[in-house]
Design a protein around this motif. Structure first.
Motif, PDB file in Angstrom:
ATOM      1  N   LEU A   3      -2.596 -21.192  -3.666  1.00 42.86           N
ATOM      2  CA  LEU A   3      -2.071 -19.848  -3.886  1.00 42.86           C
ATOM      3  C   LEU A   3      -2.908 -18.845  -3.092  1.00 42.86           C
ATOM      4  O   LEU A   3      -4.129 -18.782  -3.248  1.00 42.86           O
ATOM      5  CB  LEU A   3      -2.110 -19.508  -5.378  1.00 42.86           C
ATOM      6  CG  LEU A   3      -1.694 -18.094  -5.792  1.00 42.86           C
ATOM      7  CD1 LEU A   3      -0.264 -17.798  -5.374  1.00 42.86           C
ATOM      8  CD2 LEU A   3      -1.850 -17.933  -7.300  1.00 42.86           C
ATOM      9  N   VAL A   4      -2.260 -18.085  -2.245  1.00 43.29           N
ATOM     10  CA  VAL A   4      -2.943 -17.092  -1.413  1.00 43.29           C
ATOM     11  C   VAL A   4      -2.408 -15.710  -1.750  1.00 43.29           C
ATOM     12  O   VAL A   4      -1.194 -15.482  -1.731  1.00 43.29           O
ATOM     13  CB  VAL A   4      -2.736 -17.367   0.089  1.00 43.29           C
ATOM     14  CG1 VAL A   4      -3.443 -16.303   0.928  1.00 43.29           C
ATOM     15  CG2 VAL A   4      -3.248 -18.763   0.459  1.00 43.29           C
ATOM     16  N   ILE A   5      -3.300 -14.794  -2.072  1.00 39.65           N
ATOM     17  CA  ILE A   5      -2.940 -13.391  -2.270  1.00 39.65           C
ATOM     18  C   ILE A   5      -3.128 -12.673  -0.941  1.00 39.65           C
ATOM     19  O   ILE A   5      -4.236 -12.627  -0.403  1.00 39.65           O
ATOM     20  CB  ILE A   5      -3.824 -12.726  -3.349  1.00 39.65           C
ATOM     21  CG1 ILE A   5      -3.767 -13.518  -4.659  1.00 39.65           C
ATOM     22  CG2 ILE A   5      -3.378 -11.279  -3.579  1.00 39.65           C
ATOM     23  CD1 ILE A   5      -2.393 -13.658  -5.252  1.00 39.65           C
ATOM     24  N   VAL A   6      -2.048 -12.135  -0.389  1.00 35.34           N
ATOM     25  CA  VAL A   6      -2.098 -11.420   0.883  1.00 35.34           C
ATOM     26  C   VAL A   6      -2.040  -9.926   0.579  1.00 35.34           C
ATOM     27  O   VAL A   6      -1.064  -9.439   0.006  1.00 35.34           O
ATOM     28  CB  VAL A   6      -0.929 -11.818   1.803  1.00 35.34           C
ATOM     29  CG1 VAL A   6      -1.032 -11.081   3.138  1.00 35.34           C
ATOM     30  CG2 VAL A   6      -0.918 -13.327   2.021  1.00 35.34           C
ATOM     31  N   GLY A  11       0.093  -0.915   6.725  1.00 35.45           N
ATOM     32  CA  GLY A  11       0.141  -0.788   8.177  1.00 35.45           C
ATOM     33  C   GLY A  11      -0.755  -1.769   8.903  1.00 35.45           C
ATOM     34  O   GLY A  11      -0.759  -1.814  10.140  1.00 35.45           O
ATOM     35  N   ALA A  12      -1.507  -2.587   8.167  1.00 37.56           N
ATOM     36  CA  ALA A  12      -2.425  -3.544   8.796  1.00 37.56           C
ATOM     37  C   ALA A  12      -1.749  -4.865   9.132  1.00 37.56           C
ATOM     38  O   ALA A  12      -2.363  -5.726   9.755  1.00 37.56           O
ATOM     39  CB  ALA A  12      -3.636  -3.786   7.904  1.00 37.56           C
ATOM     40  N   GLY A  13      -0.497  -5.061   8.696  1.00 32.54           N
ATOM     41  CA  GLY A  13       0.227  -6.256   9.103  1.00 32.54           C
ATOM     42  C   GLY A  13       0.559  -7.235   8.005  1.00 32.54           C
ATOM     43  O   GLY A  13       0.826  -8.409   8.285  1.00 32.54           O
ATOM     44  N   LEU A  88      -6.152  -7.782   4.838  1.00 34.05           N
ATOM     45  CA  LEU A  88      -5.889  -7.327   6.201  1.00 34.05           C
ATOM     46  C   LEU A  88      -6.375  -5.899   6.374  1.00 34.05           C
ATOM     47  O   LEU A  88      -6.042  -5.016   5.584  1.00 34.05           O
ATOM     48  CB  LEU A  88      -4.394  -7.416   6.501  1.00 34.05           C
ATOM     49  CG  LEU A  88      -3.810  -8.830   6.443  1.00 34.05           C
ATOM     50  CD1 LEU A  88      -2.299  -8.783   6.588  1.00 34.05           C
ATOM     51  CD2 LEU A  88      -4.408  -9.708   7.514  1.00 34.05           C
ATOM     52  N   GLU A  89      -7.168  -5.698   7.410  1.00 34.38           N
ATOM     53  CA  GLU A  89      -7.839  -4.425   7.653  1.00 34.38           C
ATOM     54  C   GLU A  89      -7.451  -3.916   9.035  1.00 34.38           C
ATOM     55  O   GLU A  89      -6.997  -4.668   9.894  1.00 34.38           O
ATOM     56  CB  GLU A  89      -9.363  -4.660   7.567  1.00 34.38           C
ATOM     57  CG  GLU A  89     -10.240  -3.493   7.918  1.00 34.38           C
ATOM     58  CD  GLU A  89     -10.099  -2.358   6.937  1.00 34.38           C
ATOM     59  OE1 GLU A  89      -9.093  -1.634   7.057  1.00 34.38           O
ATOM     60  OE2 GLU A  89     -10.980  -2.179   6.086  1.00 34.38           O
ATOM     61  N   ALA A  90      -7.604  -2.618   9.252  1.00 33.89           N
ATOM     62  CA  ALA A  90      -7.430  -2.020  10.578  1.00 33.89           C
ATOM     63  C   ALA A  90      -8.130  -0.666  10.565  1.00 33.89           C
ATOM     64  O   ALA A  90      -8.321  -0.063   9.499  1.00 33.89           O
ATOM     65  CB  ALA A  90      -5.955  -1.866  10.942  1.00 33.89           C
ATOM     66  N   SER A  91      -8.509  -0.187  11.733  1.00 34.29           N
ATOM     67  CA  SER A  91      -9.196   1.097  11.818  1.00 34.29           C
ATOM     68  C   SER A  91      -8.250   2.242  11.488  1.00 34.29           C
ATOM     69  O   SER A  91      -7.019   2.111  11.621  1.00 34.29           O
ATOM     70  CB  SER A  91      -9.764   1.304  13.228  1.00 34.29           C
ATOM     71  OG  SER A  91      -8.706   1.482  14.165  1.00 34.29           O
ATOM     72  N   GLU A 145      -1.910 -13.666  18.191  1.00 37.12           N
ATOM     73  CA  GLU A 145      -3.319 -13.870  17.854  1.00 37.12           C
ATOM     74  C   GLU A 145      -3.513 -13.881  16.343  1.00 37.12           C
ATOM     75  O   GLU A 145      -4.325 -14.649  15.815  1.00 37.12           O
ATOM     76  CB  GLU A 145      -4.171 -12.786  18.520  1.00 37.12           C
ATOM     77  CG  GLU A 145      -4.195 -12.908  20.032  1.00 37.12           C
ATOM     78  CD  GLU A 145      -4.690 -11.664  20.733  1.00 37.12           C
ATOM     79  OE1 GLU A 145      -5.050 -11.768  21.913  1.00 37.12           O
ATOM     80  OE2 GLU A 145      -4.703 -10.579  20.119  1.00 37.12           O
ATOM     81  N   LEU A 146      -2.757 -13.041  15.638  1.00 37.12           N
ATOM     82  CA  LEU A 146      -2.790 -13.072  14.180  1.00 37.12           C
ATOM     83  C   LEU A 146      -2.301 -14.429  13.678  1.00 37.12           C
ATOM     84  O   LEU A 146      -2.878 -15.011  12.756  1.00 37.12           O
ATOM     85  CB  LEU A 146      -1.924 -11.947  13.611  1.00 37.12           C
ATOM     86  CG  LEU A 146      -1.781 -11.903  12.083  1.00 37.12           C
ATOM     87  CD1 LEU A 146      -3.143 -11.775  11.403  1.00 37.12           C
ATOM     88  CD2 LEU A 146      -0.863 -10.760  11.667  1.00 37.12           C
TER      89      LEU A 146
END
Length: 291
Positions: A3-6, A11-13, A88-91, A145-146
């Motif tokens: 089980l994976v929590i995403v 906006g990070a994908g 998922l992170e982004a600037s 790449e993701l």
């Protein structure tokens, strides 16, 4: 059951990540109400392997129910339900750019500015990021790449240190990359520009690489550089850094920097726990003038 929590920043994908997870064999559910998560996990357990790999998308839209997640995770641990959290992170700059390109409003900005909504979201999701098993910064990742990183983590069961490294060659004549964390100047190495038959070629070609590597100076430099990175990278991981850009510069970004960047990329590629890509920013720029 796996089980994976995403989750992560809007906006990070996350939506793209869930589609990729689905492609690699996961049963995916997005934005399931948090009060239903425990019952959902139990249903999956009772399905007798019908859905052995499951991904749940959770984000800031869950509102006040987000505070229940810690309690749910503790309950899963007591019931020995295996789970992992992908954040998922982004600037901020990239998130703002993505929102402007799609002309969508941030779920927390209301009638205010996007950056204010992002700041509120970072604050509310900070506790969830601390719980994450995997943190992926998508600021500079293409979809392919993701996919490679997600396949490495969830399909190949590879080690993963939450650090994505970009090896970036560039030319000083075009400016130092603003996002570079480490910058190395290789203008001391033999310059193929002064060899007529090599001038129009690039550091991706063997003849140019052989010229740059002649005399052993480049090899000594690479040995010292890789030794330093072997020390730095584990410490960056411990510090929580999830994005590292290593800039390798020469005058024009066509010969020497490309050669050394390719060699460094080849070395780091052996470290399977790292996310990794290479970019040659200025390799196709102005062929006139000293390279």
């Amino acid at each position: 059951m796996k089980l994976v929590i995403v989750t992560g920043m809007s906006g990070a994908g996350k939506t793209v990540a869930l589609k990729i997870m689905e492609d690699i064999g996961y049963y995916c559910v997005d934005n399931l109400p948090i009060p239903l998560m425990e019952k959902f996990a139990q249903l999956i357990l009772d399905s007798q392997g019908q859905h052995s790999h499951v991904a749940l998308g959770i984000d800031i839209r869950s509102g006040e129910d987000l505070s229940m997640i810690g309690q749910i995770f503790e309950s899963w641990r007591q019931l020995s339900i295996p789970y992992e959290v992908l954040f998922l992170e982004a600037s901020d700059q990239i998130l703002i750019k993505r929102y402007k390109e799609t002309r969508r409003s941030h779920p927390l900005s209301g009638s205010g500015r996007i950056d204010q909504g992002i700041a509120k979201e970072r604050e509310r999701l900070a506790f969830l990021k601390k719980m994450a098993d995997f943190i992926l910064d998508t600021s500079k990742l293409l979809t392919k790449e993701l996919r490679q990183e997600l396949e490495k983590i969830f399909l190949e069961n590879g080690d993963f240190d939450n650090l994505f490294v970009t090896v970036l060659s560039f030319g000083f004549k075009y400016g130092i990359p603003s996002d570079a964390d480490l910058v190395f100047d290789v203008r001391f190495l033999p310059n193929p520009y002064y060899v007529e038959e090599l001038r129009a070629r690039t550091g991706e070609e063997k003849e140019v690489q052989d010229y740059v590597m002649q005399g052993g100076t480049a090899e000594k430099f690479l040995a010292k550089l890789t030794d330093m990175l072997d020390f730095l990278i584990p410490n960056y991981v411990l510090e929580g850094k999830n994005q590292l850009v290593i800039g390798i510069g020469c005058t024009g970004g066509k010969h020497r920097s490309v050669t050394i960047a390719d060699a460094l990329y080849g070395y780091l590629r052996e470290r399977k726990e790292l996310g990794l890509k290479i970019e040659h920013r200025d390799i196709d720029n102005d062929n006139k003038g000293k390279k």
